[in-house]
Design an enzyme around this catalytic site. Structure first.
Site, PDB file in Angstrom:
ATOM      1  N   ASP A  27      41.355  38.228  43.935  1.00  0.00           N
ATOM      2  CA  ASP A  27      42.524  37.357  43.928  1.00  0.00           C
ATOM      3  C   ASP A  27      42.511  36.519  42.670  1.00  0.00           C
ATOM      4  O   ASP A  27      41.473  36.006  42.262  1.00  0.00           O
ATOM      5  CB  ASP A  27      42.489  36.422  45.144  1.00  0.00           C
ATOM      6  CG  ASP A  27      42.613  37.196  46.435  1.00  0.00           C
ATOM      7  OD1 ASP A  27      43.726  37.655  46.722  1.00  0.00           O
ATOM      8  OD2 ASP A  27      41.603  37.332  47.143  1.00  0.00           O
ATOM      9  N   GLY A 131      40.262  33.368  55.217  1.00  0.00           N
ATOM     10  CA  GLY A 131      39.949  32.799  56.516  1.00  0.00           C
ATOM     11  C   GLY A 131      41.155  32.329  57.313  1.00  0.00           C
ATOM     12  O   GLY A 131      41.008  31.628  58.302  1.00  0.00           O
ATOM     13  N   ASP A 157      46.998  42.273  53.975  1.00  0.00           N
ATOM     14  CA  ASP A 157      46.011  41.304  53.507  1.00  0.00           C
ATOM     15  C   ASP A 157      46.198  39.977  54.218  1.00  0.00           C
ATOM     16  O   ASP A 157      47.283  39.389  54.174  1.00  0.00           O
ATOM     17  CB  ASP A 157      46.175  41.120  51.991  1.00  0.00           C
ATOM     18  CG  ASP A 157      45.293  39.990  51.450  1.00  0.00           C
ATOM     19  OD1 ASP A 157      44.290  39.640  52.120  1.00  0.00           O
ATOM     20  OD2 ASP A 157      45.603  39.463  50.374  1.00  0.00           O
ATOM     21  N   GLY A 159      43.524  37.771  57.211  1.00  0.00           N
ATOM     22  CA  GLY A 159      43.069  37.680  58.600  1.00  0.00           C
ATOM     23  C   GLY A 159      42.813  39.022  59.257  1.00  0.00           C
ATOM     24  O   GLY A 159      42.872  39.145  60.477  1.00  0.00           O
ATOM     25  N   GLY A 179      38.216  40.000  54.034  1.00  0.00           N
ATOM     26  CA  GLY A 179      37.310  39.134  53.289  1.00  0.00           C
ATOM     27  C   GLY A 179      36.305  38.452  54.184  1.00  0.00           C
ATOM     28  O   GLY A 179      35.179  38.918  54.371  1.00  0.00           O
ATOM     29  N   SER A 180      36.748  37.341  54.803  1.00  0.00           N
ATOM     30  CA  SER A 180      35.811  36.482  55.542  1.00  0.00           C
ATOM     31  C   SER A 180      35.015  37.222  56.603  1.00  0.00           C
ATOM     32  O   SER A 180      33.807  37.008  56.728  1.00  0.00           O
ATOM     33  CB  SER A 180      36.566  35.361  56.253  1.00  0.00           C
ATOM     34  OG  SER A 180      37.658  34.964  55.522  1.00  0.00           O
TER      35      SER A 180
END
Ligand code: 5RP
Length: 277
Positions: A27, A131, A157, A159, A179-180
């Site tokens: 990002d 997140g 993209d 959550g 991600g998270s």
């Protein structure tokens, strides 16, 4: 169909470069003249870098990103007045093109560009930080795109993790950013594999549904061809998934091998079989 299922690792909250994902999703934000982008170590062999450009005036960073080694430049439709020129510039700089829409943007705005891009990104959170909570309301956009553009890569993209990926994959997304959830896991590789398997399963189910849909419009196919000077006739009854070989032998359609068939076999019918295999 779109080219397979890919899991992209968003390293927004981390400095890890590769944990077995198919590509890295970087990002980028900007202030007026400065770009901030996290840098991962290039540990993976031949990594694919998809740059998610959460920036205003995305035109200004095309060349620097190409020089830095980006493989794909994903910009926001809302951030430019001339998407066509930007797409051309990205291609001329040797990168693939991704086009993103924010949650508040109607998917129909993306449609005119769909044939010129490599990937559409449907944001399931507001761009900005990792997140956040997944927004299921975005899934009709994914479904709308998948129905109209079967071979387009469609990415989601925000959550996305083991609890939410089913919804994305069932709606038609084949490129998943996460991600998270991956970064927080004690075993990131297994999370990535789990996500990839769920995505693949949904893609296979979609193909099967398409095949069933085709079937429902036809009651039977009949094809004839010469084999060793004998005229052979297949009668195929799609609903039964069976094939009658010269009215004697019934075999499942999915197991027919056509290697020995003469060239007189009809191409159209051949495609129906290859879909099913
Ligand atoms: O683009 C992003 C935020 O704008 C992030 O890449 C994205 O949200 C992934 O992080 P997470 O899986 O934690 O939601």
């Amino acid at each position: 169909m779109a080219s397979g299922c890919k899991i992209g690792l968003s390293i927004l909250n981390s400095d890890l470069a590769s944990l077995g994902a198919d590509y890295l999703y970087l990002d980028a934000f900007c202030s007026q003249h400065h770009l901030w982008s996290p840098c991962g170590r290039k540990e993976a062999q031949d990594p694919f870098f998809d740059m998610h450009m959460m920036v205003s005036r995305p035109e200004q960073w095309v060349k620097p990103m190409a020089i830095a080694g980006a493989n794909q430049y994903t910009f926001h439709l809302e951030a430019t007045e001339n998407p066509g020129a930007l797409i051309k510039d990205i291609r001329e700089n040797g990168m693939k093109v991704g086009l993103a829409i924010k949650p508040g943007t109607t998917v129909e705005y993306l449609a005119p560009w769909a044939h010129q891009i490599d990937m559409a990104l449907v944001m399931t959170v507001e761009a900005g930080f990792g997140g956040q909570k997944f927004t299921e309301d975005m899934m009709p956009k994914v479904h709308w795109l998948r129905t109209r553009f079967p071979s387009l890569d469609i990415e989601v993209d925000g959550g996305v993790g083991p609890d939410t990926i089913h919804k994305c994959a069932e709606a038609g997304a084949n490129v998943i950013v996460s991600g998270s959830v991956i970064m927080r896991s004690e075993d990131p590789r297994s999370v990535i594999n789990l996500l990839r398997n769920i995505c693949l399963e949904a893609a296979q189910k979609r193909s099967l549904d398409q095949w069933n849909h085709k079937e429902s419009s036809v009651s039977a196919y009949e094809i004839s061809f010469l084999l060793e000077n004998k005229n052979i006739t297949y009668q195929i009854v799609p609903q039964l998934r069976q094939c009658c070989f010269s009215e004697q032998l019934f075999i499942p359609v999915t197991k027919i091998h056509f290697a020995e068939c003469s060239k007189r076999l009809e191409i159209g019918v051949y495609y129906i079989f290859s879909d099913a295999i």
